[in-house]
Design a protein around this motif. Structure first.
Motif, short mmCIF file in Angstrom:
data_model
loop_
_atom_site.label_atom_id
_atom_site.label_comp_id
_atom_site.label_asym_id
_atom_site.label_seq_id
_atom_site.Cartn_x
_atom_site.Cartn_y
_atom_site.Cartn_z
N VAL A 269 13.32 7.69 8.15
CA VAL A 269 12.38 7.09 9.09
C VAL A 269 11.11 6.65 8.35
CG1 VAL A 269 10.93 7.50 11.12
CG2 VAL A 269 13.27 8.37 11.07
N LEU A 270 10.58 7.55 7.53
CA LEU A 270 9.37 7.23 6.77
C LEU A 270 9.60 6.05 5.83
CD1 LEU A 270 6.44 7.88 6.09
CD2 LEU A 270 7.28 9.55 4.42
N SER A 271 10.74 6.00 5.20
CA SER A 271 11.07 4.91 4.29
C SER A 271 11.07 3.57 5.03
CB SER A 271 12.42 5.16 3.64
OG SER A 271 12.79 4.08 2.83
N GLY A 272 11.67 3.54 6.21
CA GLY A 272 11.68 2.31 7.01
C GLY A 272 10.28 1.89 7.41
N LEU A 273 9.45 2.86 7.77
CA LEU A 273 8.07 2.56 8.15
C LEU A 273 7.27 2.06 6.95
CD1 LEU A 273 7.34 5.55 10.52
CD2 LEU A 273 7.42 3.13 11.16
N LEU A 274 7.49 2.66 5.79
CA LEU A 274 6.78 2.23 4.59
C LEU A 274 7.13 0.79 4.23
CD1 LEU A 274 6.98 5.45 2.40
CD2 LEU A 274 4.92 4.43 3.36
N HIS A 275 8.40 0.43 4.38
CA HIS A 275 8.80 -0.96 4.11
C HIS A 275 8.15 -1.91 5.10
CE1 HIS A 275 11.57 -0.30 0.87
NE2 HIS A 275 12.27 0.58 1.56
N ALA A 276 8.13 -1.54 6.36
CA ALA A 276 7.54 -2.40 7.40
C ALA A 276 6.03 -2.56 7.19
CB ALA A 276 7.82 -1.83 8.79
N CYS A 277 5.39 -1.54 6.67
CA CYS A 277 3.92 -1.55 6.52
C CYS A 277 3.46 -1.92 5.12
CB CYS A 277 3.36 -0.17 6.90
SG CYS A 277 3.63 0.23 8.62
N GLU A 278 4.39 -2.36 4.29
CA GLU A 278 4.03 -2.72 2.93
C GLU A 278 2.97 -3.83 2.93
OE1 GLU A 278 6.44 -4.35 -0.91
OE2 GLU A 278 7.42 -2.87 0.36
N LYS A 279 1.91 -3.61 2.17
CA LYS A 279 0.77 -4.53 2.04
C LYS A 279 0.06 -4.77 3.37
CE LYS A 279 2.68 -6.80 -2.00
NZ LYS A 279 3.08 -8.05 -2.62
N ARG A 280 0.12 -3.80 4.26
CA ARG A 280 -0.58 -3.86 5.55
C ARG A 280 -1.63 -2.76 5.57
NH1 ARG A 280 -1.03 -7.98 7.68
NH2 ARG A 280 -1.57 -6.96 9.62
N PRO A 281 -2.71 -2.94 6.32
CA PRO A 281 -3.78 -1.92 6.37
C PRO A 281 -3.44 -0.78 7.34
CG PRO A 281 -4.38 -3.79 7.74
CD PRO A 281 -3.07 -4.15 7.07
N VAL A 282 -2.36 -0.08 7.04
CA VAL A 282 -1.93 1.03 7.89
C VAL A 282 -2.06 2.32 7.09
CG1 VAL A 282 -0.02 2.01 9.20
CG2 VAL A 282 -0.30 -0.47 9.13
N ALA A 283 -2.83 3.25 7.62
CA ALA A 283 -3.06 4.52 6.93
C ALA A 283 -1.79 5.37 6.92
CB ALA A 283 -4.19 5.29 7.61
N ALA A 284 -1.58 6.06 5.83
CA ALA A 284 -0.40 6.93 5.69
C ALA A 284 -0.37 8.00 6.78
CB ALA A 284 -0.38 7.58 4.31
N VAL A 285 -1.54 8.45 7.21
CA VAL A 285 -1.59 9.48 8.25
C VAL A 285 -0.99 8.95 9.55
CG1 VAL A 285 -3.94 8.95 9.04
CG2 VAL A 285 -3.05 11.25 9.28
N ASN A 286 -1.15 7.65 9.83
CA ASN A 286 -0.54 7.06 11.02
C ASN A 286 0.98 7.06 10.93
OD1 ASN A 286 -3.00 6.57 12.25
ND2 ASN A 286 -3.18 4.53 11.38
N LEU A 287 1.49 6.76 9.74
CA LEU A 287 2.93 6.76 9.55
C LEU A 287 3.49 8.17 9.69
CD1 LEU A 287 3.29 4.25 6.58
CD2 LEU A 287 3.39 3.82 9.04
N GLU A 288 2.78 9.12 9.12
CA GLU A 288 3.21 10.52 9.22
C GLU A 288 3.23 10.97 10.68
OE1 GLU A 288 4.74 13.99 7.79
OE2 GLU A 288 4.27 12.24 6.56
N ARG A 289 2.25 10.52 11.45
CA ARG A 289 2.19 10.85 12.87
C ARG A 289 3.41 10.28 13.61
NH1 ARG A 289 -2.59 8.61 14.32
NH2 ARG A 289 -3.63 10.30 13.23
N ILE A 290 3.79 9.04 13.30
CA ILE A 290 4.96 8.43 13.93
C ILE A 290 6.22 9.22 13.57
CG2 ILE A 290 6.46 6.39 13.98
CD1 ILE A 290 3.94 4.68 13.58
N VAL A 291 6.35 9.59 12.31
CA VAL A 291 7.51 10.37 11.88
C VAL A 291 7.53 11.72 12.60
CG1 VAL A 291 8.67 11.48 9.93
CG2 VAL A 291 7.67 9.21 9.64
N ASP A 292 6.38 12.37 12.71
CA ASP A 292 6.30 13.65 13.41
C ASP A 292 6.69 13.51 14.88
OD1 ASP A 292 5.46 14.95 11.11
OD2 ASP A 292 3.33 14.94 11.66
N GLU A 293 6.19 12.46 15.54
CA GLU A 293 6.53 12.23 16.95
C GLU A 293 8.02 11.96 17.12
OE1 GLU A 293 4.17 9.30 19.02
OE2 GLU A 293 2.34 9.99 18.02
#
Length: 157
Positions: free
Chosen positions: A66-90
């Motif tokens: 899940v995190l890998s997919g999110l990282l690819h989608a957010c590549e070169k975007r101003p998205v904080a890692a903490v937001n991605l971690e929160r999505i993975v946790d949810e």
């Protein structure tokens, strides 16, 4: 444990702590090859939580996938890692809360997309294009138009 920086297999534990919920142990490690530090988490491995794929196969839920997919989608975007971690946790909590110990990929994907849309619409479109497997530019355009018109994009099955 391989070092994520240099791949060296020897490290030492610098610090260990229980998580706030006491469901995992956080360990700070130092690579004996390059001396860089990294964090690992240990969790109790229970009966696995499953994800039911579109073709009916069942697969163990994988946070890293899940995190890998999110990282690819957010590549070169101003998205904080903490937001991605929160999505993975949810997402993990959503799967874990299932009474049957499994969720469909459709349910999981829609949850991830709804959270991602709140954070960054470009990352949302990137994720949706892969998740929904757009076949051509027309499908991509339809998704964008619905997003621009303020409508919730169609939930495809």
């Amino acid at each position: 444990m391989k070092c994520p920086y240099c791949g060296f297999a020897q490290d030492r534990v610098v610090d260990s702590r229980e998580s706030k919920d006491a469901d995992s142990i956080r360990r700070r490690r130092e690579c004996e090859g390059c001396n860089k530090r990294f964090t690992t988490y240990e969790r109790i491995d229970e009966i696995p939580y499953m994800v039911v794929k579109k073709d009916g196969r069942r697969e163990k839920f994988d946070r890293q996938k899940v995190l890998s997919g999110l990282l690819h989608a957010c590549e070169k975007r101003p998205v904080a890692a903490v937001n991605l971690e929160r999505i993975v946790d949810e997402t993990e909590a959503y799967v874990v809360d299932s009474p049957e110990r499994e969720r469909t990929t459709n349910e999981v994907g829609e949850l991830i997309m709804s959270r991602l849309k709140e954070i960054d619409t470009v990352a949302y479109i990137r994720f949706a294009s892969v998740y929904r497997d757009f076949k051509d530019v027309r499908e991509f355009k339809e998704e964008l138009e619905e997003l621009l018109n303020g409508k919730d994009p169609k939930k495809r099955r």
